[in-house]
Design a protein around this motif. Structure first.
Motif, PDB file in Angstrom:
ATOM      1  N   TYR A  49       0.828  -1.202   0.000  1.00  0.00           N
ATOM      2  CA  TYR A  49       0.000   0.000   0.000  1.00  0.00           C
ATOM      3  C   TYR A  49       0.865   1.255   0.000  1.00  0.00           C
ATOM      4  O   TYR A  49       0.346   2.361  -0.052  1.00  0.00           O
ATOM      5  CB  TYR A  49      -0.886   0.032   1.254  1.00  0.00           C
ATOM      6  CG  TYR A  49      -2.167  -0.761   1.171  1.00  0.00           C
ATOM      7  CD1 TYR A  49      -2.289  -1.879   0.351  1.00  0.00           C
ATOM      8  CD2 TYR A  49      -3.268  -0.395   1.931  1.00  0.00           C
ATOM      9  CE1 TYR A  49      -3.457  -2.612   0.305  1.00  0.00           C
ATOM     10  CE2 TYR A  49      -4.456  -1.121   1.891  1.00  0.00           C
ATOM     11  CZ  TYR A  49      -4.542  -2.239   1.077  1.00  0.00           C
ATOM     12  OH  TYR A  49      -5.713  -2.948   1.030  1.00  0.00           O
ATOM     13  N   ASP A  50       2.192   1.078   0.063  1.00  0.00           N
ATOM     14  CA  ASP A  50       3.074   2.220   0.331  1.00  0.00           C
ATOM     15  C   ASP A  50       4.126   2.470  -0.735  1.00  0.00           C
ATOM     16  O   ASP A  50       5.036   3.265  -0.536  1.00  0.00           O
ATOM     17  CB  ASP A  50       3.775   2.019   1.682  1.00  0.00           C
ATOM     18  CG  ASP A  50       4.702   0.806   1.694  1.00  0.00           C
ATOM     19  OD1 ASP A  50       4.422  -0.159   0.965  1.00  0.00           O
ATOM     20  OD2 ASP A  50       5.701   0.826   2.426  1.00  0.00           O
ATOM     21  N   VAL A  51       4.023   1.793  -1.884  1.00  0.00           N
ATOM     22  CA  VAL A  51       5.044   1.942  -2.918  1.00  0.00           C
ATOM     23  C   VAL A  51       4.408   2.548  -4.177  1.00  0.00           C
ATOM     24  O   VAL A  51       3.768   1.854  -4.971  1.00  0.00           O
ATOM     25  CB  VAL A  51       5.716   0.599  -3.258  1.00  0.00           C
ATOM     26  CG1 VAL A  51       6.790   0.803  -4.325  1.00  0.00           C
ATOM     27  CG2 VAL A  51       6.349  -0.006  -2.017  1.00  0.00           C
ATOM     28  N   TYR A  52       4.591   3.832  -4.340  1.00  0.00           N
ATOM     29  CA  TYR A  52       4.049   4.559  -5.482  1.00  0.00           C
ATOM     30  C   TYR A  52       4.545   3.936  -6.784  1.00  0.00           C
ATOM     31  O   TYR A  52       5.706   3.566  -6.897  1.00  0.00           O
ATOM     32  CB  TYR A  52       4.490   6.021  -5.390  1.00  0.00           C
ATOM     33  CG  TYR A  52       3.811   6.958  -6.357  1.00  0.00           C
ATOM     34  CD1 TYR A  52       2.468   7.258  -6.227  1.00  0.00           C
ATOM     35  CD2 TYR A  52       4.523   7.537  -7.396  1.00  0.00           C
ATOM     36  CE1 TYR A  52       1.836   8.123  -7.110  1.00  0.00           C
ATOM     37  CE2 TYR A  52       3.912   8.408  -8.284  1.00  0.00           C
ATOM     38  CZ  TYR A  52       2.568   8.694  -8.139  1.00  0.00           C
ATOM     39  OH  TYR A  52       1.955   9.542  -9.022  1.00  0.00           O
ATOM     40  N   LEU A  53       3.658   3.799  -7.745  1.00  0.00           N
ATOM     41  CA  LEU A  53       3.861   3.183  -9.052  1.00  0.00           C
ATOM     42  C   LEU A  53       3.685   1.667  -9.031  1.00  0.00           C
ATOM     43  O   LEU A  53       3.324   1.071 -10.041  1.00  0.00           O
ATOM     44  CB  LEU A  53       5.237   3.505  -9.673  1.00  0.00           C
ATOM     45  CG  LEU A  53       5.560   4.973  -9.935  1.00  0.00           C
ATOM     46  CD1 LEU A  53       6.946   5.083 -10.591  1.00  0.00           C
ATOM     47  CD2 LEU A  53       4.518   5.635 -10.813  1.00  0.00           C
ATOM     48  N   PHE A  54       3.924   1.009  -7.910  1.00  0.00           N
ATOM     49  CA  PHE A  54       3.799  -0.447  -7.840  1.00  0.00           C
ATOM     50  C   PHE A  54       2.531  -0.885  -7.103  1.00  0.00           C
ATOM     51  O   PHE A  54       1.755  -1.683  -7.610  1.00  0.00           O
ATOM     52  CB  PHE A  54       5.041  -1.054  -7.176  1.00  0.00           C
ATOM     53  CG  PHE A  54       6.210  -1.143  -8.093  1.00  0.00           C
ATOM     54  CD1 PHE A  54       6.495  -2.298  -8.785  1.00  0.00           C
ATOM     55  CD2 PHE A  54       7.028  -0.040  -8.297  1.00  0.00           C
ATOM     56  CE1 PHE A  54       7.575  -2.373  -9.656  1.00  0.00           C
ATOM     57  CE2 PHE A  54       8.101  -0.093  -9.172  1.00  0.00           C
ATOM     58  CZ  PHE A  54       8.379  -1.262  -9.854  1.00  0.00           C
ATOM     59  N   GLY A  62      -9.047   6.464  -2.085  1.00  0.00           N
ATOM     60  CA  GLY A  62      -8.986   5.252  -1.268  1.00  0.00           C
ATOM     61  C   GLY A  62      -8.721   3.982  -2.055  1.00  0.00           C
ATOM     62  O   GLY A  62      -8.758   2.885  -1.489  1.00  0.00           O
ATOM     63  N   GLN A  63      -8.430   4.101  -3.364  1.00  0.00           N
ATOM     64  CA  GLN A  63      -8.199   2.928  -4.195  1.00  0.00           C
ATOM     65  C   GLN A  63      -6.711   2.550  -4.196  1.00  0.00           C
ATOM     66  O   GLN A  63      -5.843   3.421  -4.150  1.00  0.00           O
ATOM     67  CB  GLN A  63      -8.645   3.207  -5.627  1.00  0.00           C
ATOM     68  CG  GLN A  63     -10.144   3.481  -5.766  1.00  0.00           C
ATOM     69  CD  GLN A  63     -10.989   2.291  -5.361  1.00  0.00           C
ATOM     70  OE1 GLN A  63     -10.792   1.174  -5.846  1.00  0.00           O
ATOM     71  NE2 GLN A  63     -11.923   2.514  -4.450  1.00  0.00           N
ATOM     72  N   VAL A  64      -6.446   1.246  -4.261  1.00  0.00           N
ATOM     73  CA  VAL A  64      -5.069   0.760  -4.346  1.00  0.00           C
ATOM     74  C   VAL A  64      -4.706   0.635  -5.823  1.00  0.00           C
ATOM     75  O   VAL A  64      -5.428   0.000  -6.595  1.00  0.00           O
ATOM     76  CB  VAL A  64      -4.902  -0.587  -3.635  1.00  0.00           C
ATOM     77  CG1 VAL A  64      -3.429  -1.003  -3.619  1.00  0.00           C
ATOM     78  CG2 VAL A  64      -5.429  -0.520  -2.212  1.00  0.00           C
ATOM     79  N   LYS A  65      -3.592   1.253  -6.210  1.00  0.00           N
ATOM     80  CA  LYS A  65      -3.231   1.331  -7.620  1.00  0.00           C
ATOM     81  C   LYS A  65      -1.756   0.993  -7.822  1.00  0.00           C
ATOM     82  O   LYS A  65      -0.969   1.061  -6.887  1.00  0.00           O
ATOM     83  CB  LYS A  65      -3.492   2.756  -8.144  1.00  0.00           C
ATOM     84  CG  LYS A  65      -4.905   3.257  -7.929  1.00  0.00           C
ATOM     85  CD  LYS A  65      -5.027   4.728  -8.294  1.00  0.00           C
ATOM     86  CE  LYS A  65      -6.424   5.259  -8.013  1.00  0.00           C
ATOM     87  NZ  LYS A  65      -6.536   6.706  -8.322  1.00  0.00           N
ATOM     88  N   GLY A  66      -1.391   0.675  -9.062  1.00  0.00           N
ATOM     89  CA  GLY A  66       0.007   0.463  -9.373  1.00  0.00           C
ATOM     90  C   GLY A  66       0.226  -0.647 -10.388  1.00  0.00           C
ATOM     91  O   GLY A  66      -0.701  -1.374 -10.759  1.00  0.00           O
ATOM     92  N   TYR A 181       8.030   2.091   3.691  1.00  0.00           N
ATOM     93  CA  TYR A 181       8.791   3.104   2.957  1.00  0.00           C
ATOM     94  C   TYR A 181       8.144   4.480   3.023  1.00  0.00           C
ATOM     95  O   TYR A 181       8.834   5.496   2.935  1.00  0.00           O
ATOM     96  CB  TYR A 181       8.966   2.676   1.496  1.00  0.00           C
ATOM     97  CG  TYR A 181       9.904   1.505   1.346  1.00  0.00           C
ATOM     98  CD1 TYR A 181      11.236   1.595   1.736  1.00  0.00           C
ATOM     99  CD2 TYR A 181       9.455   0.301   0.825  1.00  0.00           C
ATOM    100  CE1 TYR A 181      12.099   0.524   1.606  1.00  0.00           C
ATOM    101  CE2 TYR A 181      10.315  -0.783   0.690  1.00  0.00           C
ATOM    102  CZ  TYR A 181      11.627  -0.667   1.082  1.00  0.00           C
ATOM    103  OH  TYR A 181      12.478  -1.734   0.968  1.00  0.00           O
ATOM    104  N   ALA A 182       6.833   4.505   3.159  1.00  0.00           N
ATOM    105  CA  ALA A 182       6.148   5.798   3.263  1.00  0.00           C
ATOM    106  C   ALA A 182       6.635   6.555   4.489  1.00  0.00           C
ATOM    107  O   ALA A 182       6.878   7.769   4.442  1.00  0.00           O
ATOM    108  CB  ALA A 182       4.640   5.588   3.321  1.00  0.00           C
ATOM    109  N   ASP A 183       6.813   5.840   5.608  1.00  0.00           N
ATOM    110  CA  ASP A 183       7.305   6.472   6.831  1.00  0.00           C
ATOM    111  C   ASP A 183       8.758   6.932   6.665  1.00  0.00           C
ATOM    112  O   ASP A 183       9.148   8.001   7.150  1.00  0.00           O
ATOM    113  CB  ASP A 183       7.200   5.500   8.012  1.00  0.00           C
ATOM    114  CG  ASP A 183       5.763   5.247   8.438  1.00  0.00           C
ATOM    115  OD1 ASP A 183       4.870   6.003   7.999  1.00  0.00           O
ATOM    116  OD2 ASP A 183       5.530   4.292   9.197  1.00  0.00           O
ATOM    117  N   ALA A 184       9.571   6.116   5.987  1.00  0.00           N
ATOM    118  CA  ALA A 184      10.966   6.481   5.751  1.00  0.00           C
ATOM    119  C   ALA A 184      11.050   7.716   4.852  1.00  0.00           C
ATOM    120  O   ALA A 184      11.878   8.611   5.069  1.00  0.00           O
ATOM    121  CB  ALA A 184      11.715   5.315   5.113  1.00  0.00           C
TER     122      ALA A 184
END
Length: 281
Positions: A49-54, A62-66, A181-184
């Protein structure tokens, strides 16, 4: 050496632990086999849920995408006739292997690098994306590569291999691990560390979200071939997924999805050493 009563008790307990772990993995392979999934009529995929593009949860709707989400939708459509028969469950670097081996998910599509250590715990598909570990730093940073990290605070996610790689290369680095990774990424922007390290594919997504604040270092420290993870011994599902990956590469679907998310053509060939990481399992 003589075994005391206490030693015998400990050996018995350890035996139970190893037996339970092995049974758990075998049970997951059985309950999440291709036949079991088809009979159930639902494919359960572990995704980020935290890796943009993937794989990321878009706060706007609220949708999960990638890219990996679209791969799983295509897999469900070809396997079960509809992408609506796909159920997504969130995993992190720390939870994805336990959730797989507990049978909570049928497979994992979560930016997971194929490594010899992980192959002892699960089975991988063929490589579906080739990344490389790199660094994300603030825009005004003087860090140009791993050689500049001595004494610096470098951040990553718990359970990721990137932290140990950096430690091996730069023993003087100060490593901080976050839940995801979002927190990092948030910590980097707020000045709590000097760099975030993981695969450049993940860092590219971060850079695109805050191009005025951060930049991706132009150095690839390692080669990171991604594979879809399945329970150890789940041969029927591994075979089906590998055939699926071959088909979507041949019919152009893979190229279409790759261009959609990364705005460029996929590489024509995956280096032989990356292929061998899968073939040796």
């Amino acid at each position: 050496m003589r075994f005391t009563h206490k030693w015998l008790i400990w050996l018995f307990v350890l035996g139970l632990v190893f037996s339970t772990t092995a049974c758990g993995t075998n049970e997951a392979a059985k309950n999440n086999s291709l036949d079991a999934i088809k009979k159930r009529g639902k494919l359960v995929a572990g995704i980020r849920y935290d890796v943009y593009l993937f794989g990321y949860k878009d706060p706007s709707d609220g949708q999960v995408k990638g890219f990996e989400i679209d791969l799983m939708k295509e897999l469900a459509k070809r396997m079960l006739g509809s992408e609506k028969k796909l159920e997504l469950k969130e995993v992190t670097s720390k939870t994805r292997i336990p959730m797989l081996n507990n049978g909570d998910v049928d497979l994992v599509a979560a930016t997971m690098t194929i490594t010899e250590e992980r192959k002892k715990q699960l089975d991988f598909s063929h490589v579906y994306y080739l990344a490389g570990q790199s660094l994300l730093v603030r825009k005004d940073s003087d860090i140009q590569g791993a050689k500049d990290l001595n004494g610096k605070v470098v951040m990553t996610a718990k359970g990721a291999t990137s932290g140990q790689v950096i430690r091996d290369i730069v023993p003087g680095v100060q490593l901080k691990e976050y839940e995801n990774y979002a927190d990092a990424f948030t910590a980097l922007k707020s000045g709590k560390g000097d760099a975030v390290t993981t695969d450049d594919s993940i860092l590219l997504g971060m850079e695109q979200q805050a191009p005025d604040q951060v930049r991706l270092v132009d150095e690839q420290i390692t080669q990171e071939p991604y594979g879809l993870g399945m329970a150890k011994g789940n041969k029927s599902l591994v075979k089906y997924v590998n055939q699926f990956l071959k088909e979507i590469q041949e019919d152009g679907t893979y190229d279409k999805l790759y261009k959609k998310w990364f705005k460029k053509d996929p590489p024509k060939d995956i280096p032989e050493e990356a292929v061998q990481k899968v073939l040796k399992q």
